[in-house]
Design an enzyme around this catalytic site. Structure first.
Site, PDB file in Angstrom:
ATOM      1  N   ASN A 284      59.878  94.997  77.203  1.00  0.00           N
ATOM      2  CA  ASN A 284      60.671  95.547  76.107  1.00  0.00           C
ATOM      3  C   ASN A 284      60.958  94.399  75.135  1.00  0.00           C
ATOM      4  O   ASN A 284      61.765  93.528  75.433  1.00  0.00           O
ATOM      5  CB  ASN A 284      61.972  96.126  76.698  1.00  0.00           C
ATOM      6  CG  ASN A 284      62.935  96.591  75.618  1.00  0.00           C
ATOM      7  OD1 ASN A 284      62.579  96.659  74.438  1.00  0.00           O
ATOM      8  ND2 ASN A 284      64.157  96.901  76.022  1.00  0.00           N
ATOM      9  N   TRP A 285      60.284  94.441  73.998  1.00  0.00           N
ATOM     10  CA  TRP A 285      60.400  93.318  73.053  1.00  0.00           C
ATOM     11  C   TRP A 285      61.644  93.398  72.174  1.00  0.00           C
ATOM     12  O   TRP A 285      61.911  92.493  71.385  1.00  0.00           O
ATOM     13  CB  TRP A 285      59.135  93.237  72.178  1.00  0.00           C
ATOM     14  CG  TRP A 285      57.919  92.766  72.942  1.00  0.00           C
ATOM     15  CD1 TRP A 285      57.908  92.254  74.210  1.00  0.00           C
ATOM     16  CD2 TRP A 285      56.561  92.771  72.497  1.00  0.00           C
ATOM     17  NE1 TRP A 285      56.616  91.926  74.572  1.00  0.00           N
ATOM     18  CE2 TRP A 285      55.776  92.236  73.540  1.00  0.00           C
ATOM     19  CE3 TRP A 285      55.921  93.162  71.311  1.00  0.00           C
ATOM     20  CZ2 TRP A 285      54.386  92.094  73.435  1.00  0.00           C
ATOM     21  CZ3 TRP A 285      54.540  93.022  71.204  1.00  0.00           C
ATOM     22  CH2 TRP A 285      53.787  92.490  72.252  1.00  0.00           C
ATOM     23  N   LYS A 286      62.371  94.493  72.268  1.00  0.00           N
ATOM     24  CA  LYS A 286      63.625  94.645  71.500  1.00  0.00           C
ATOM     25  C   LYS A 286      63.381  94.279  70.027  1.00  0.00           C
ATOM     26  O   LYS A 286      62.307  94.558  69.497  1.00  0.00           O
ATOM     27  CB  LYS A 286      64.734  93.814  72.142  1.00  0.00           C
ATOM     28  CG  LYS A 286      64.882  94.140  73.634  1.00  0.00           C
ATOM     29  CD  LYS A 286      66.100  93.544  74.286  1.00  0.00           C
ATOM     30  CE  LYS A 286      66.132  93.913  75.757  1.00  0.00           C
ATOM     31  NZ  LYS A 286      67.306  93.449  76.464  1.00  0.00           N
TER      32      LYS A 286
ATOM     33  N   HIS B 138      68.204 103.145  76.739  1.00  0.00           N
ATOM     34  CA  HIS B 138      68.424 101.741  77.096  1.00  0.00           C
ATOM     35  C   HIS B 138      69.902 101.410  76.917  1.00  0.00           C
ATOM     36  O   HIS B 138      70.558 101.948  76.016  1.00  0.00           O
ATOM     37  CB  HIS B 138      67.546 100.840  76.211  1.00  0.00           C
ATOM     38  CG  HIS B 138      67.587  99.411  76.652  1.00  0.00           C
ATOM     39  ND1 HIS B 138      68.587  98.566  76.265  1.00  0.00           N
ATOM     40  CD2 HIS B 138      66.786  98.713  77.476  1.00  0.00           C
ATOM     41  CE1 HIS B 138      68.391  97.384  76.839  1.00  0.00           C
ATOM     42  NE2 HIS B 138      67.298  97.449  77.578  1.00  0.00           N
TER      43      HIS B 138
ATOM     44  N   GLU C 219      71.365  99.078  75.536  1.00  0.00           N
ATOM     45  CA  GLU C 219      71.761  98.655  74.185  1.00  0.00           C
ATOM     46  C   GLU C 219      71.885  99.867  73.258  1.00  0.00           C
ATOM     47  O   GLU C 219      72.706  99.876  72.347  1.00  0.00           O
ATOM     48  CB  GLU C 219      70.763  97.616  73.648  1.00  0.00           C
ATOM     49  CG  GLU C 219      70.978  96.272  74.340  1.00  0.00           C
ATOM     50  CD  GLU C 219      69.720  95.490  74.640  1.00  0.00           C
ATOM     51  OE1 GLU C 219      68.694  95.709  73.980  1.00  0.00           O
ATOM     52  OE2 GLU C 219      69.767  94.644  75.564  1.00  0.00           O
TER      53      GLU C 219
ATOM     54  N   GLU D 296      68.774  99.704  85.283  1.00  0.00           N
ATOM     55  CA  GLU D 296      69.079  98.426  84.660  1.00  0.00           C
ATOM     56  C   GLU D 296      70.592  98.214  84.654  1.00  0.00           C
ATOM     57  O   GLU D 296      71.290  98.721  83.761  1.00  0.00           O
ATOM     58  CB  GLU D 296      68.569  98.401  83.216  1.00  0.00           C
ATOM     59  CG  GLU D 296      67.077  98.592  83.096  1.00  0.00           C
ATOM     60  CD  GLU D 296      66.563  98.007  81.785  1.00  0.00           C
ATOM     61  OE1 GLU D 296      65.768  97.059  81.837  1.00  0.00           O
ATOM     62  OE2 GLU D 296      66.983  98.473  80.720  1.00  0.00           O
TER      63      GLU D 296
ATOM     64  N   GLY E 283      69.830  90.438  80.112  1.00  0.00           N
ATOM     65  CA  GLY E 283      69.922  89.312  79.194  1.00  0.00           C
ATOM     66  C   GLY E 283      70.969  88.287  79.589  1.00  0.00           C
ATOM     67  O   GLY E 283      71.312  87.399  78.812  1.00  0.00           O
TER      68      GLY E 283
ATOM     69  N   SER F 222      67.050  90.770  83.766  1.00  0.00           N
ATOM     70  CA  SER F 222      66.729  89.371  84.063  1.00  0.00           C
ATOM     71  C   SER F 222      65.603  89.209  85.087  1.00  0.00           C
ATOM     72  O   SER F 222      65.632  88.295  85.911  1.00  0.00           O
ATOM     73  CB  SER F 222      67.984  88.612  84.497  1.00  0.00           C
ATOM     74  OG  SER F 222      68.937  88.607  83.451  1.00  0.00           O
TER      75      SER F 222
ATOM     76  N   GLY G 231      62.797  92.262  79.689  1.00  0.00           N
ATOM     77  CA  GLY G 231      63.176  91.909  78.324  1.00  0.00           C
ATOM     78  C   GLY G 231      62.757  90.482  78.004  1.00  0.00           C
ATOM     79  O   GLY G 231      61.617  90.201  77.643  1.00  0.00           O
ATOM     80  N   GLY G 232      63.684  89.543  78.178  1.00  0.00           N
ATOM     81  CA  GLY G 232      63.467  88.144  77.791  1.00  0.00           C
ATOM     82  C   GLY G 232      62.142  87.551  78.265  1.00  0.00           C
ATOM     83  O   GLY G 232      61.426  86.908  77.484  1.00  0.00           O
TER      84      GLY G 232
HETATM   85  P1  PGA Z   1      66.222  91.215  80.290  1.00  0.00           P
HETATM   86  O1  PGA Z   1      66.220  92.660  79.580  1.00  0.00           O
HETATM   87  O2  PGA Z   1      64.982  91.159  81.141  1.00  0.00           O
HETATM   88  O3  PGA Z   1      66.224  90.233  79.162  1.00  0.00           O
HETATM   89  O4  PGA Z   1      67.470  91.162  81.110  1.00  0.00           O
HETATM   90  C1  PGA Z   1      65.830  93.803  80.281  1.00  0.00           C
HETATM   91  C2  PGA Z   1      65.955  95.016  79.407  1.00  0.00           C
HETATM   92  O5  PGA Z   1      66.872  95.056  78.572  1.00  0.00           O
HETATM   93  O6  PGA Z   1      65.163  95.966  79.518  1.00  0.00           O
END
Ligand code: PGA
Length: 249
Positions: free
Chosen positions: A8-10, A92, A94, A164, A170, A208, A229-230
């Site tokens: 997920n590149w956000k 998600h 966010e 999640e 994050g 993470s 994500g990251g």
């Molecule tokens: P993260 O993000 O791996 O940076 O914790 C995961 C996500 O939001 O899908």
């Protein structure tokens, strides 16, 4: 169920950067897991075009529940399908916590995207306050109940669930494999109790995930893959996860 790892590149990368990273990931992927990436909306058309015919799946990060109308700024499931997107991430944390999406909005999006033929990665997860109050299971159960409420029998094969925990996204804090496995087991049981066909729904873990912890997480019996994500923002950290080996279950 499929073994799936999605990056997920956000809100990262412009068009050129997205196309180039997708290419690098496609080239370095050994095929142990089905692999996907979710670029920003404006990069989707090009990333889909450049990867047409490749095994890399392209996902959107969100969509609206209507296919057309007076919805300024919205993107419909139909336009995503027409671009060649394989699926869409919905709910998600966010979207829930930064953009105020409710369970009701999310359940409408899930149903709309599935009925357009998109795969949906439905995200669920509790906040730290909810976990500390002993409400982690109840929170996730309620989110899942609502997210599934408009999914038809025929749509189940296009459903993926991602657990999640919000406190692990994050933050560098990962749920231990035991915490994640316990929640995944509960999610699996809930899915099967809802509809026996849902025993084949893949359940991804997200929060993470990185090269150092992916094997311990992905080897849990009810963790079928990861939403990353990251660590998906660089081929150097995403490919070791994608290539971490197919664990026989
Ligand atoms: P993260 O993000 O791996 O940076 O914790 C995961 C996500 O939001 O899908």
């Amino acid at each position: 169920m499929s073994k799936l790892v999605v990056g997920n590149w956000k809100l990262h990368f412009d068009l050129e950067e997205s196309v180039s990273l997708a290419k690098e990931i496609g080239a370095g992927n050994k095929g142990n897991y089905i692999t996907g990436v979710a670029p920003v909306f404006t990069s989707l058309a090009s990333v889909c075009k450049e990867n047409a015919g490749s095994k890399l799946r392209i996902y959107a990060q969100n969509c609206h529940w209507e296919n057309s109308g007076a919805f300024t700024g919205a993107i419909s499931p139909r336009v995503l399908k027409n671009l060649g997107c394989h699926g869409v991430i919905i709910g998600h944390s966010e979207r829930r916590h930064v953009f105020g999406e409710t369970d009701e909005m999310i359940s409408k999006k899930v149903a709309a995207a599935i009925s357009e033929g998109l795969e949906v990665i439905l995200c669920v997860g509790e906040t730290l306050a909810e976990r500390d109050a002993g409400n982690a299971n109840a929170t996730v159960k309620a989110q899942l109940d609502s997210g599934l409420s408009n999914v038809s029998d025929a749509g189940i094969e296009r459903l993926v669930v991602a657990y999640e925990p919000v406190w692990a996204i994050g933050t560098g804090k990962t749920a231990t494999p035991e915490i994640a496995q316990a929640m995944h087991q509960g999610i699996r049981a809930q899915l099967i109790a809802w509809n026996n066909k849902a025993k084949s729904v893949s359940i991804l873990y997200g929060g993470s995930v990185k090269p150092a912890n992916c094997k311990a997480l992905l080897s849990q019996p009810d963790i079928d893959g990861a939403l990353v994500g990251g660590a998906s923002l660089k081929a150097d950290t995403f490919l070791p996860i994608v290539n971490s080996g197919h664990i026989a279950k």
